[in-house]
Design an enzyme around this catalytic site. Structure first.
Site, PDB file in Angstrom:
ATOM      1  N   THR A  99      -4.442  -0.658   2.273  1.00 20.68           N
ATOM      2  CA  THR A  99      -4.434  -0.741   0.812  1.00 20.68           C
ATOM      3  C   THR A  99      -3.588  -1.885   0.281  1.00 20.68           C
ATOM      4  OG1 THR A  99      -2.643   0.888   0.755  1.00 20.68           O
ATOM      5  CG2 THR A  99      -4.890   1.714   0.520  1.00 20.68           C
ATOM      6  N   CYS A 100      -2.577  -2.298   1.053  1.00 15.24           N
ATOM      7  CA  CYS A 100      -1.731  -3.384   0.587  1.00 15.24           C
ATOM      8  C   CYS A 100      -2.512  -4.693   0.516  1.00 15.24           C
ATOM      9  CB  CYS A 100      -0.510  -3.543   1.480  1.00 15.24           C
ATOM     10  SG  CYS A 100      -0.885  -3.504   3.233  1.00 15.24           S
ATOM     11  N   PHE A 101      -3.601  -4.795   1.303  1.00 11.15           N
ATOM     12  CA  PHE A 101      -4.419  -6.007   1.302  1.00 11.15           C
ATOM     13  C   PHE A 101      -5.789  -5.777   0.666  1.00 11.15           C
ATOM     14  CE2 PHE A 101      -1.753  -6.326   5.200  1.00 11.15           C
ATOM     15  CZ  PHE A 101      -0.926  -7.347   4.769  1.00 11.15           C
ATOM     16  N   GLY A 127       0.796  -1.215   0.000  1.00  5.93           N
ATOM     17  CA  GLY A 127       0.000   0.000   0.000  1.00  5.93           C
ATOM     18  C   GLY A 127       0.827   1.262   0.000  1.00  5.93           C
TER      19      GLY A 127
END
Length: 731
Positions: A698-700, A422
């Site tokens: 956001t990374c997931f 993210g």
């Protein structure tokens, strides 16, 4: 010789013409059995009827002799009859006899004789008026209307039992012909290539019921052709045009899809038909039919069939792209990656990601298990938001090109966010926003097209290299960028030459002027009078100063005329899209290839590259909902979840973009659609406090949504959150 003897000689000669023929393959005499157009008529005559007709011709003062003045011997006639091809009229006569006798024997004999010998088949369906001069190394002309009529007649015989027998015999004869073609593919001459075309035109060849026994050997034949024969067949189908090529492509690709769809195949890579058929489609790609192809593909000048028609969606959905790419690297058996025309943009993006992942892991292993571990297995950047460009440039400049194959890890100074994907998404986004800011002067913005173009007077070469590097890093790290470049940029990244059409997106006014210049239909004198001040020079503004540049040697002294206007437009277009921005674009390209000069990249087409880098601006929130997952107590039927989706679907497009950016770090739709996001979009219950704002990882692609008491409160909190998305912290 007395009159009676002369008459007897004439009668004998005409009788020979009518019953045996003159032996000339190209005979046009309507009173000769060798004339293919009249052979059926004279074949029906009994000996007595032929004698009566011969007497009538002999008594007529006109001359009805054949031009060569000879009559074939009985042995020559038998050989000629054995090799004489058929036409639809022969099929029609035999079909009529079948109906009259209620037996399939006449057609069985005709079809067996025609398709049982390549020599006979090669002489079949010749035009009634052959070409005056046959071109060397070309397939002799085929009367396609007559061929198609013959196949139609074979399918309309009558009784079901008779029809089945005819079909079985036709298919069996075609199978023998196909088998013989495959066996002799390397030795076929231009005339016998007609047999291949005749078989490919058969409706049974494209019938899935017969794909193993007909289409498979035909595909094998296509792949086994000698280089010269492949070129001859290529020229033939190119001349036939897109419809003929599309019919062949649809038949082969459709049969592959059918085998996959009905689960006949356990391992796509091990299926003999699929591998052979894919190679045959590869033959089609060597024709001048593939629109938008990469310059590395041969013979792609003519643009007849869009490359997207070569995609096979079922293969893309069912293939194991990781295993397939490894097979390619190890050169183990069949691999779809060797035939990328079958793969859509989504699958090519997956292959690029596998390629980058393998590169990253290779570097990690080299570092971890090497004699001395001198570097980290990642590419770490530690940047300050207020000095984003300066810090990014300085740190990237200190790395070798090999480091760009590593996984990127971003750390914003003074923030606690841990980069699992993210943070790097936001870093890409912020850097791009800064570099495209008009303050930097690196790009010009066209209000009409809403696209950016390189500023030819900018000297920020290091920054251009950085942007190119970011594009490459984004592909390697599977990050979608919000770029607004015209399509020609992606063509140039793949080393394709720009054309006049590309000016439509970069310099629309210039394109309009050039097309007017090229369409001028007046006289040379009128042209000179109208454009008398136009020379081979390009003009532009260097900041506030007008500058002229010669397009060729002595260009300022060379007048543009009716005769040289094509050259002028070509050189000016080249100057606008290549020469004037060479310094800037070359640095941009250098940065891109630093990170993304990979073997599979040469198989990517410009529009596919744009999709991979930028994703799609079309957002389907219903697709996002269909692919969503739920966690920590939420289900699709939970009132909070239902309220959330009702709110989302009521929002305008701009708010959709903000929501997607808030949850995933990008406001673009990845290739494959929002339903196929990786990792999938997840909505998780977050505490019990309905006063908290929604947060996201956001990374997931994870949205942490509190259980709000009512829809209006949720709407207010959600809009407040997505309107304030900058900065990373630990949720």
């Amino acid at each position: 010789m007395d009159a009676k003897a002369s008459l007897q000689q004439k009668i004998a000669r005409y009788f020979g013409q009518l019953t045996r023929g003159c032996g000339a393959v190209t005979c046009q005499n309507p009173y000769c059995k060798s004339n293919a157009a009249c052979a059926e008529r004279w074949s029906r005559l009994t000996a007595n009827e032929a004698a009566v007709q011969a007497i009538k011709l002999a008594q007529d003062p006109s001359n009805y002799y054949c031009a060569n003045g000879t009559v074939s011997s009985p042995a020559a006639v038998r050989k000629q009859q054995q090799q004489r091809g058929i036409r639809s009229s022969d099929v029609e006569a035999a079909a009529e006899e079948c109906r009259r006798t209620n037996a399939a024997t006449p057609l069985v004999r005709l079809v067996g004789a025609a398709f049982g010998s390549l020599d006979v088949l090669a002489n079949s369906f010749e035009p009634l008026q052959p070409a005056v001069m046959q071109i060397d190394n070309a397939i002799p002309e085929i009367d396609l209307e007559d061929l198609q009529l013959a196949y139609q007649l074979l399918g309309k015989v009558g009784a079901d039992q008779t029809m089945k027998q005819i079909v079985d015999v036709t298919v069996s004869a075609l199978e023998r012909a196909c088998s013989e073609l495959r066996r002799t593919a390397l030795m076929l001459g231009p005339r016998h290539l007609r047999c291949l075309v005749i078989c490919l035109e058969s409706p049974y060849a494209v019938d899935f019921q017969y794909h193993r026994t007909l289409l498979h050997p035909l595909c094998s034949c296509l792949t086994l052709l000698s280089e010269n024969n492949a070129k001859i067949l290529s020229q033939y189908y190119t001349q036939r045009g897109a419809d003929a090529c599309r019919r062949l492509l649809t038949a082969i690709n459709g049969t592959i899809s059918m085998r996959v769809a009905i689960h006949e195949v356990e391992d796509l890579n091990e299926d003999a038909f699929i591998s052979t058929a894919t190679c045959a489609i590869g033959f089609l790609c060597t024709l001048k039919v593939l629109r938008g192809c990469h310059p590395s593909h041969k013979f792609c000048a003519d643009k007849l069939i869009p490359y997207t028609e070569f995609y096979n969606e079922l293969v893309c959905e069912n293939m194991d792209f990781r295993e397939d790419y490894i097979r390619l690297l190890r050169n183990e058996g069949f691999s779809f990656c060797r035939f990328p025309f079958l793969l859509n943009a989504e699958m090519k993006a997956h292959v690029l990601q596998v390629e980058s992942l393998l590169e990253m892991r290779t570097h990690q292993r080299q570092l971890v298990f090497g004699p001395v571990m001198l570097q980290a297995p990642f590419l770490p950047l530690k940047v300050r938001r207020e000095h984003l460009i300066e810090d990014s440039l300085t740190q990237l400049a200190n790395h070798d090109p090999e480091d760009f194959k590593k996984e990127l890890r971003i750390k914003f100074v003074g923030e606690d966010g841990i980069d699992h994907g993210g943070v790097q998404k936001e870093w890409f986004q912020l850097v791009m926003q800064r570099l495209f800011d008009p303050v930097y002067g690196m790009f010009t913005y066209n209000e009409k097209t809403r696209l950016y173009w390189f500023n030819s007077v900018s000297d920020s070469f290091a920054d251009f290299k950085l942007i190119g590097l970011l594009l490459g890093l984004a592909i390697y790290n599977s990050v979608i960028l919000d770029l607004h470049f015209p399509p020609v940029v992606y063509r140039k990244l793949l080393h394709m030459e720009p054309t006049l059409d590309d000016l439509h997106d970069t310099h629309p006014e210039m394109e309009h002027s050039f097309r007017q210049l090229l369409s001028w239909n007046g006289t040379a004198a009128d042209f000179a009078a109208t454009f008398h001040e136009m020379t081979f020079e390009a003009s532009y503004m260097r900041w506030d100063t007008p500058v002229s540049c010669e397009l060729k040697e002595n260009g300022s002294k060379t007048q543009v005329t009716l005769e040289n206007r094509q050259e002028f437009v070509y050189l000016y277009t080249k100057w606008l899209l290549v020469d004037s921005i060479a310094a800037q674009f070359n640095k941009f390209l250098e940065g891109f290839e630093y990170a993304c000069d990979t073997p599979f990249m040469k198989e990517i087409r410009p529009l596919e590259l744009e999709l991979i880098i930028c994703g799609s601006t079309v957002l389907d929130m219903h697709a996002l909902e269909s692919g969503a997952k739920y966690d920590n107590g939420y289900t699709p039927d939970d009132p909070t979840v239902r309220n959330f989706w009702e709110i989302v679907h009521s929002l305008p497009m701009e708010q959709h973009r903000k929501l997607l950016s808030f949850c995933t770090g990008s406001d673009r739709c990845p290739i494959g659609g929002l339903a196929k996001m990786s990792p999938p979009f997840v909505i998780a219950r977050h505490g019990e406090d309905g006063e908290r704002l929604p947060t996201a990882a956001t990374c997931f692609n994870l949205l942490l949504l509190p259980p709000y008491a009512d829809k209006e409160r949720m709407r207010a909190k959600l809009l407040q959150a997505i309107d304030n998305t900058t900065g990373f912290g630990l949720a």
